[in-house]
Design a protein around this motif. Sequence first.
Motif, PDB file in Angstrom:
ATOM      1  N   GLN A   7       0.863  -1.178   0.000  1.00 39.40           N
ATOM      2  CA  GLN A   7       0.000   0.000   0.000  1.00 39.40           C
ATOM      3  C   GLN A   7       0.904   1.234   0.000  1.00 39.40           C
ATOM      4  OE1 GLN A   7      -2.895   0.043  -0.684  1.00 39.40           O
ATOM      5  NE2 GLN A   7      -3.851  -1.851  -0.040  1.00 39.40           N
ATOM      6  N   ARG A  10       1.137   7.826   2.910  1.00 40.92           N
ATOM      7  CA  ARG A  10       0.189   8.939   2.881  1.00 40.92           C
ATOM      8  C   ARG A  10       0.428   9.868   1.683  1.00 40.92           C
ATOM      9  NH1 ARG A  10       0.409  13.508   5.317  1.00 40.92           N
ATOM     10  NH2 ARG A  10       2.459  13.003   6.144  1.00 40.92           N
ATOM     11  N   ASP A  34      -8.341  11.261  -4.309  1.00 45.14           N
ATOM     12  CA  ASP A  34      -7.861  10.304  -3.312  1.00 45.14           C
ATOM     13  C   ASP A  34      -8.913  10.119  -2.207  1.00 45.14           C
ATOM     14  OD1 ASP A  34      -6.049   8.581  -2.034  1.00 45.14           O
ATOM     15  OD2 ASP A  34      -5.146  10.221  -0.892  1.00 45.14           O
ATOM     16  N   ARG A  35      -9.412  11.241  -1.698  1.00 47.48           N
ATOM     17  CA  ARG A  35     -10.439  11.176  -0.645  1.00 47.48           C
ATOM     18  C   ARG A  35     -11.704  10.495  -1.154  1.00 47.48           C
ATOM     19  NH1 ARG A  35      -8.374  16.080   1.082  1.00 47.48           N
ATOM     20  NH2 ARG A  35      -9.500  17.210  -0.539  1.00 47.48           N
ATOM     21  N   TYR A  37     -12.073   8.445  -3.610  1.00 49.99           N
ATOM     22  CA  TYR A  37     -11.866   7.026  -3.889  1.00 49.99           C
ATOM     23  C   TYR A  37     -11.838   6.211  -2.597  1.00 49.99           C
ATOM     24  CZ  TYR A  37      -9.785   2.607  -4.814  1.00 49.99           C
ATOM     25  OH  TYR A  37      -9.558   1.262  -4.821  1.00 49.99           O
ATOM     26  N   ARG A  38     -11.133   6.730  -1.588  1.00 47.53           N
ATOM     27  CA  ARG A  38     -11.067   5.988  -0.317  1.00 47.53           C
ATOM     28  C   ARG A  38     -12.455   5.848   0.303  1.00 47.53           C
ATOM     29  NH1 ARG A  38      -5.620   5.380   1.490  1.00 47.53           N
ATOM     30  NH2 ARG A  38      -4.205   6.689   0.295  1.00 47.53           N
ATOM     31  N   ARG A  41     -14.471   3.208  -1.758  1.00 40.48           N
ATOM     32  CA  ARG A  41     -14.131   1.800  -1.606  1.00 40.48           C
ATOM     33  C   ARG A  41     -14.569   1.261  -0.246  1.00 40.48           C
ATOM     34  NH1 ARG A  41      -7.478   1.076  -1.618  1.00 40.48           N
ATOM     35  NH2 ARG A  41      -7.169   2.207   0.307  1.00 40.48           N
ATOM     36  N   ARG A  42     -14.871   2.168   0.689  1.00 42.67           N
ATOM     37  CA  ARG A  42     -15.447   1.715   1.968  1.00 42.67           C
ATOM     38  C   ARG A  42     -16.968   1.589   1.887  1.00 42.67           C
ATOM     39  NH1 ARG A  42     -11.759   5.488   4.164  1.00 42.67           N
ATOM     40  NH2 ARG A  42     -13.407   7.075   4.165  1.00 42.67           N
ATOM     41  N   PRO A 202      -3.502   9.368  -6.676  1.00 43.89           N
ATOM     42  CA  PRO A 202      -3.805   7.979  -6.304  1.00 43.89           C
ATOM     43  C   PRO A 202      -3.939   6.995  -7.454  1.00 43.89           C
ATOM     44  CG  PRO A 202      -5.841   9.236  -6.363  1.00 43.89           C
ATOM     45  CD  PRO A 202      -4.719  10.193  -6.738  1.00 43.89           C
ATOM     46  N   MET A 206      -5.316   3.209  -7.212  1.00 45.39           N
ATOM     47  CA  MET A 206      -6.724   3.066  -7.582  1.00 45.39           C
ATOM     48  C   MET A 206      -6.891   2.149  -8.795  1.00 45.39           C
ATOM     49  SD  MET A 206      -9.338   6.181  -8.411  1.00 45.39           S
ATOM     50  CE  MET A 206      -8.456   6.792  -9.838  1.00 45.39           C
ATOM     51  N   ASP A 209      -6.337  -1.361  -7.753  1.00 47.13           N
ATOM     52  CA  ASP A 209      -7.485  -1.924  -7.030  1.00 47.13           C
ATOM     53  C   ASP A 209      -8.592  -2.329  -8.002  1.00 47.13           C
ATOM     54  OD1 ASP A 209      -6.138  -1.492  -4.677  1.00 47.13           O
ATOM     55  OD2 ASP A 209      -7.394   0.192  -4.012  1.00 47.13           O
TER      56      ASP A 209
END
Lengths: 407, 273
Positions: A7, A10, A34-35, A37-38, A41-42, A202, A206, A209
């Motif tokens: 991974q 930061r 980035d924000r 996407y994170r 994915r949650r 990212p 990304m 993933d």
Amino acid sequence: MPGKLSQPDRRGFFGPYGGMFVPETLMAPLQDLDRAYRAARRDAAFRRELSQTLRDFVGRPTPLYFAERLSGEVGGPRIYLKREDLCHTGAHKINNSLGQALLARRMGKRRIIAETGAGQHGVATATVCARYGMDCVIYMGEVDMERQALNVFRMRSLGAEVVPVTAGERTLKEAISEAMRDWVTNVRTTHYILGSALGSHPYPMMVRDFQSVIGHEARTQIRRAEGRPPAALVACVGGGSNAIGLFHPFLKDPGIRMIGVEAGGLGLRPGRHAARFAGGRVGVLQGTRTWLLQDRFGQILNTHSVSAGMDYAAVGPEHAWLRDLGRTEYAAVRDEAAVAGSDALCRLEGILPALESAHAIAWLLEAGAALGRDVPVIVNLSGRGDKDVQQVAAWKEARRQRGRTSA
Amino acid sequence: MSTTTAAPTRIEQRFADLAGEGRKAFIAYITAGDPDLDTTRDHVRRLEDAGVDVVELGIPFSDPVADGIVNQQAAARALAAGATYRKVCGRVASIRKASDIPLLFFSYLNPLLAGTYAANIRAGAKAGVDGYLILDLPGGATDDYVRPLREAGVNYIPLVTPTTAEARLPGLLRPAGGFVYAVSREGVTGMQKSMSGEAVGVVERARRHTRLPIAIGFGVSDAAQAAAAARAADGVVVGSAIVKALHEAGGSAPALRKVQRWVADMVRAVHGD
């Protein structure tokens, strides 16, 4: 989610590679991305929509197919092909385009831009834009537009605007620069669907993933078929998205060799190939710190490959990191061998591979026997080769002509 | 704030002098080595004669993602003529024999990484370069790249853009020296018909986090725009318009004199003479 091994930190670094080396104007949209996407994915609803669309629209899971006659020809391992060529639009690229299009919609961006080399990523992106009613602009080098005229026609049929890029070598690298310039200018309305595990954070994380669906499926499928893990994974590496998508879910399993095959082009002399690990040096290009083909003054070198999708001066930063860790290894296959690999797969298995994927087949034909007797090996057949038939015909004709003059 | 214990750079000194006179700075950009390095030396002298306060020399790079078509083509011409970072440093050293004009390098990172970065920066400083503006540095391990600049006694000049979040400004501006480059709009370098209103907002936001002078650039291409930008900031950068005019003038002495007069008009508009 995959383990800690690979991974990014930061700031988007995989060890010393990766990062966010972009003009300041792009920092805000990249951090927003980035924000977003994170968060996505949650989000179970996002994941559910993505996996349902991958199933119903893309046609996943793709088969893991035992290539019996190819295995016989290679003479050692039991070779399985991960059939990404059977994805809707004919290559793995749509896994990523779809994921990013859903993300762009979530972010309220209605205009999509993308670069394309072989045209597969452009076609995949134009396809998902048509599916979701988004505006789509594809940047493509003029040379690639000639090499891949069929895909240009397909993109335009899908409603995309295809913009020829006339700078420099007029291939993938220039198309990425032009897409970045568009994005710098239109950041507030536009999402850039980068097509490989490349560029600024990212994207490498990304794109990996979104492509990891390949490896997750293959890991389950090989266990079902063989009742044991594979001895090796083999994939071609242009930017490296199909390879990292296959490799990544297997990183937690010990003892699996992972082999990336780069474009050896006409041989490993400057300007005649695209084998970054064989002929390159670490530098910074188009947002990321990684292995690059460059001269001693830091200027990016021309590259060559018979396959447009491999014809690029930089390799995805996570590949560089996994290689340093000794987790992956890389080889180069020349144009001639790649074309022969394509022919072999046609004749032995009735499958016409993309010239990119044919590099992985060619490596197996050259070196695959040493992987071991009767051990399972998975090859990512990342795309189908219909787009390449004219290119291959022209290549063979040129070689025939050369043969006649030198005879 | 940057804590500069060493002697001020020529850039810092020039901005201080101008502030003392109540005047704004005119900064001119040209691509080093376009069409060759001898011409670059002559162009720097012409710009100095036109009254330019600071000259930005673009280090040519094969893949300039932040540049518009004018500067892309200029870089391609410079590379075709064999320009390299070290050769540009060499030419700066020869310019320095006759001139104290503040000079800064406008570069992408990769040409500075060939060999070792720190040695390249030292070579630039030794030749007489006063500052570095590195286009693709912002998010990447900045400290590693800023420290060698500080150690070599040259200014790190950051770019601030309309999209730069307020929260990023303290980190971006803390290591800065010389001046801050405020990008007037979203986009690549190149000429615009009118100045973006966003420029004023960018300058105002940056002011809250730095006492350094702020110059507006990207898209300024005539005296009226330059004067308007000068009212909103401490300096103005004109780049592509000058690159284009010099290229079109070619080797023609009367055409080059005309370009020099046109630059001098812009300088006067900015200085308020």
